[in-house]
Structure formats: C-alpha cells, structure tokens
Design a protein around this motif. Sequence first.
Motif, mmCIF file in Angstrom:
data_model
loop_
_atom_site.group_PDB
_atom_site.id
_atom_site.type_symbol
_atom_site.label_atom_id
_atom_site.label_comp_id
_atom_site.label_asym_id
_atom_site.label_seq_id
_atom_site.Cartn_x
_atom_site.Cartn_y
_atom_site.Cartn_z
ATOM 1 N N MET A 1 12.271 -10.259 -1.824
ATOM 2 C CA MET A 1 11.904 -9.337 -2.897
ATOM 3 C C MET A 1 12.788 -8.100 -2.906
ATOM 4 S SD MET A 1 7.735 -9.553 -3.115
ATOM 5 C CE MET A 1 7.421 -9.445 -1.357
ATOM 6 N N ALA A 2 13.892 -8.136 -2.181
ATOM 7 C CA ALA A 2 14.782 -6.990 -2.118
ATOM 8 C C ALA A 2 15.274 -6.614 -3.509
ATOM 9 C CB ALA A 2 15.962 -7.289 -1.201
ATOM 10 N N GLY A 3 15.158 -5.338 -3.844
ATOM 11 C CA GLY A 3 15.684 -4.846 -5.106
ATOM 12 C C GLY A 3 14.730 -4.868 -6.268
ATOM 13 N N GLU A 4 13.583 -5.498 -6.130
ATOM 14 C CA GLU A 4 12.677 -5.622 -7.276
ATOM 15 C C GLU A 4 12.050 -4.294 -7.681
ATOM 16 O OE1 GLU A 4 10.769 -9.889 -7.816
ATOM 17 O OE2 GLU A 4 10.265 -9.077 -5.842
ATOM 18 N N LEU A 5 11.995 -3.342 -6.767
ATOM 19 C CA LEU A 5 11.438 -2.022 -7.097
ATOM 20 C C LEU A 5 12.483 -0.918 -6.955
ATOM 21 C CD1 LEU A 5 7.889 -2.181 -5.405
ATOM 22 C CD2 LEU A 5 8.507 -2.699 -7.777
ATOM 23 N N ASP A 6 13.751 -1.271 -7.082
ATOM 24 C CA ASP A 6 14.816 -0.276 -6.997
ATOM 25 C C ASP A 6 14.580 0.856 -7.993
ATOM 26 O OD1 ASP A 6 16.194 -1.499 -4.991
ATOM 27 O OD2 ASP A 6 17.777 -2.334 -6.247
ATOM 28 N N GLY A 7 14.702 2.084 -7.523
ATOM 29 C CA GLY A 7 14.561 3.242 -8.393
ATOM 30 C C GLY A 7 13.139 3.695 -8.612
ATOM 31 N N LYS A 8 12.161 2.966 -8.120
ATOM 32 C CA LYS A 8 10.755 3.330 -8.301
ATOM 33 C C LYS A 8 10.298 4.268 -7.186
ATOM 34 C CE LYS A 8 9.922 0.487 -11.816
ATOM 35 N NZ LYS A 8 9.538 0.988 -13.166
ATOM 36 N N VAL A 9 9.335 5.109 -7.540
ATOM 37 C CA VAL A 9 8.664 5.948 -6.549
ATOM 38 C C VAL A 9 7.198 5.522 -6.497
ATOM 39 C CG1 VAL A 9 7.905 8.269 -5.928
ATOM 40 C CG2 VAL A 9 10.198 7.910 -6.873
ATOM 41 N N ALA A 10 6.742 5.204 -5.309
ATOM 42 C CA ALA A 10 5.358 4.774 -5.114
ATOM 43 C C ALA A 10 4.663 5.719 -4.150
ATOM 44 C CB ALA A 10 5.311 3.354 -4.569
ATOM 45 N N ALA A 11 3.352 5.779 -4.254
ATOM 46 C CA ALA A 11 2.532 6.492 -3.279
ATOM 47 C C ALA A 11 1.413 5.565 -2.845
ATOM 48 C CB ALA A 11 1.961 7.778 -3.863
ATOM 49 N N VAL A 12 1.165 5.505 -1.561
ATOM 50 C CA VAL A 12 0.115 4.662 -1.010
ATOM 51 C C VAL A 12 -0.795 5.531 -0.158
ATOM 52 C CG1 VAL A 12 -0.421 2.634 0.412
ATOM 53 C CG2 VAL A 12 1.695 2.681 -0.939
ATOM 54 N N THR A 13 -2.093 5.531 -0.463
ATOM 55 C CA THR A 13 -3.039 6.284 0.356
ATOM 56 C C THR A 13 -3.569 5.382 1.469
ATOM 57 O OG1 THR A 13 -4.981 5.749 -1.014
ATOM 58 C CG2 THR A 13 -3.692 7.692 -1.640
ATOM 59 N N GLY A 14 -3.918 6.003 2.578
ATOM 60 C CA GLY A 14 -4.307 5.212 3.739
ATOM 61 C C GLY A 14 -3.150 4.380 4.237
ATOM 62 N N ALA A 15 -1.955 4.992 4.270
ATOM 63 C CA ALA A 15 -0.723 4.232 4.482
ATOM 64 C C ALA A 15 -0.337 4.067 5.943
ATOM 65 C CB ALA A 15 0.426 4.911 3.735
ATOM 66 N N ALA A 16 -1.068 4.657 6.863
ATOM 67 C CA ALA A 16 -0.644 4.631 8.259
ATOM 68 C C ALA A 16 -1.019 3.350 8.985
ATOM 69 C CB ALA A 16 -1.226 5.826 9.011
ATOM 70 N N SER A 17 -1.855 2.509 8.374
ATOM 71 C CA SER A 17 -2.289 1.296 9.059
ATOM 72 C C SER A 17 -2.831 0.295 8.050
ATOM 73 C CB SER A 17 -3.373 1.609 10.102
ATOM 74 O OG SER A 17 -4.533 2.128 9.470
ATOM 75 N N GLY A 18 -3.071 -0.918 8.509
ATOM 76 C CA GLY A 18 -3.768 -1.931 7.733
ATOM 77 C C GLY A 18 -3.089 -2.299 6.434
ATOM 78 N N MET A 220 1.587 -8.393 -8.265
ATOM 79 C CA MET A 220 1.078 -7.622 -9.393
ATOM 80 C C MET A 220 2.127 -6.644 -9.922
ATOM 81 S SD MET A 220 -2.750 -6.898 -7.877
ATOM 82 C CE MET A 220 -3.441 -6.095 -9.330
ATOM 83 N N LEU A 221 2.873 -6.024 -9.019
ATOM 84 C CA LEU A 221 3.827 -4.998 -9.429
ATOM 85 C C LEU A 221 5.077 -5.567 -10.079
ATOM 86 C CD1 LEU A 221 3.704 -2.603 -6.351
ATOM 87 C CD2 LEU A 221 2.701 -2.211 -8.611
ATOM 88 N N THR A 222 5.418 -6.791 -9.775
ATOM 89 C CA THR A 222 6.695 -7.340 -10.234
ATOM 90 C C THR A 222 6.545 -8.291 -11.421
ATOM 91 O OG1 THR A 222 6.557 -9.088 -8.540
ATOM 92 C CG2 THR A 222 7.777 -7.088 -7.970
ATOM 93 N N ARG A 223 5.362 -8.351 -12.002
ATOM 94 C CA ARG A 223 5.196 -9.151 -13.229
ATOM 95 C C ARG A 223 5.897 -8.445 -14.391
ATOM 96 N NH1 ARG A 223 5.315 -13.371 -11.384
ATOM 97 N NH2 ARG A 223 5.884 -12.094 -9.591
ATOM 98 N N PRO A 224 6.240 -9.165 -15.462
ATOM 99 C CA PRO A 224 6.793 -8.513 -16.661
ATOM 100 C C PRO A 224 5.853 -7.407 -17.157
ATOM 101 C CG PRO A 224 7.017 -10.895 -16.832
ATOM 102 C CD PRO A 224 6.175 -10.639 -15.613
ATOM 103 N N ARG A 225 6.420 -6.346 -17.713
ATOM 104 C CA ARG A 225 5.612 -5.195 -18.111
ATOM 105 C C ARG A 225 4.521 -5.554 -19.100
ATOM 106 N NH1 ARG A 225 5.003 -1.578 -14.774
ATOM 107 N NH2 ARG A 225 3.847 -0.517 -16.420
ATOM 108 N N GLY A 226 4.723 -6.611 -19.867
ATOM 109 C CA GLY A 226 3.700 -6.996 -20.838
ATOM 110 C C GLY A 226 2.531 -7.747 -20.241
#
Length: 241
Positions: A1-18, A220-226
């Motif tokens: 999946m390398a490159g599929e989210l290039d240029g995106k900024v994401a935030a994940v809560t509870g990101a330190a584990s699990g 879910m994130l890499t499906r077509p925008r539509g």
Amino acid sequence: MAGELDGKVAAVTGAASGIGLASAEAMLAAGARVVLVDRDEAALAGLCAKHGAAIPLALDLLDPAACAGLLPRILEAAGRLDILHANAGSYVGGDLVEAESAAIDRMLTLNVNVVMKNVHDVLPHMIERGSGDIIVTSSLAAHYPTPWEPVYASSKWAINCFVQTVRRQVFKHGIRVGAISPGPVVTALLADWPPEKLAEARASGSLLEPEEVANVVMFMLTRPRGMTIRDVVMLPTNFDL
C-alpha cells in the motif's frame, strides 16, 4: 500500500497502542504524515523516533480544555487535516451491579462525548476544504446486545448511531464518515476480561490482531472518493461459532 496516502495528513487518537497504533503505522506505510494523539508522552516519543513522518501530540482527551485544543494543535503541527481516526476508548465489562460509577462516567465520556466533540471540531475544517475522511472505532458490541458488557455495548450503540447520522449530514461536502466494528481484538481493552474467558478465546482463535483491523481501515480510506464504506463488522471466524 506504499504511496496510497501520499500527501495526506492523518490524526489518530489512542495512537500509542492497539488498534490506534496499528492504524497509524499502516497510514505511515502508505505515505501519510500522521499525528499520533495519546496521553502517553513517553510512548509517543519512542514511536516518533521510529517513524520519521509521525508527529507526537500528547493530549488527555478527558480534559475538556485539552480536548477542545485537538484541531488547533493538529493544524499547528501539520497545517491541515485530511483523515481523522477517532479511536481512543476504554472498556467496562462484567455485571452492571459490580461496575463503579466513576468508571462508567469515564468510559461514556471517552467513548461517546469525546468522539462527538472531536468530530464536531474537525468538520468545519474539512467542510471548508471540501474533502475528508473520518473513521470511528466502534465494536461488534454495537450490533449485538452482549450480556457481559452492558455499559460498553451501550456506548458503542450510541456512537454507531452518531456515525451513521453524521455521515448522512456531511457527505454532500465531500466528507466520508464510517465506523469499524471489530469483535475482540488483542489490546489492553481486554484486560478486564475474566482470565478464563480470555484464555479460552486465545486458544480457540477467537481474537483479532490490531494489524488485521488496520487493514480494514486502509480499505476504507483507499476506496474511490465516490464510495463511502459506512461501517464494517469484522470478527474472527471462530468467534461466530
């Protein structure tokens, strides 16, 4: 999946584990810059030393002022936000009469109120930009009245309704909102399970790994925008016996 989210900024809560950690690492591997949100500052420092595109954000979401500062601090650190994975949560299981009131309050605040406030706060930014993805960690318990976890299941039923109603409000702005609903996952949330139940589940192959859940997040994130994947229920096959 390398490159599929290039240029995106994401935030994940509870990101330190699990699940949060597995989700963040999957997004990093796909090329995103990821803001790791957690109250465990030491764990975040270690993760960000390992992952160059990770940005630490030590935050206690149960603190109302800190929770309200989530988006401003993300924008200060990363400039924008394309993806929010609202994953932070806690667990209260067992007989209701044995649950402590303070634990119930804390869990409902984190599992329901914090998620609603986080989504509420990031939506104007995403609406202004005309695009965004919001994924909320729900649970199989949101779809089945599990008798050994009435408090936890109720929190997830509530948040599942929230996800599906907000989804229908904001899709016109180019924003996709969906939920993942995993069955039992090998995370710290299972610490409250009775030891014999946990041992039985492990022995029978009835638990998911966090990385398996992260694979669904990426789907879910890499499906077509539509295409909106509104919710995915996932469980170990043996758990369904």
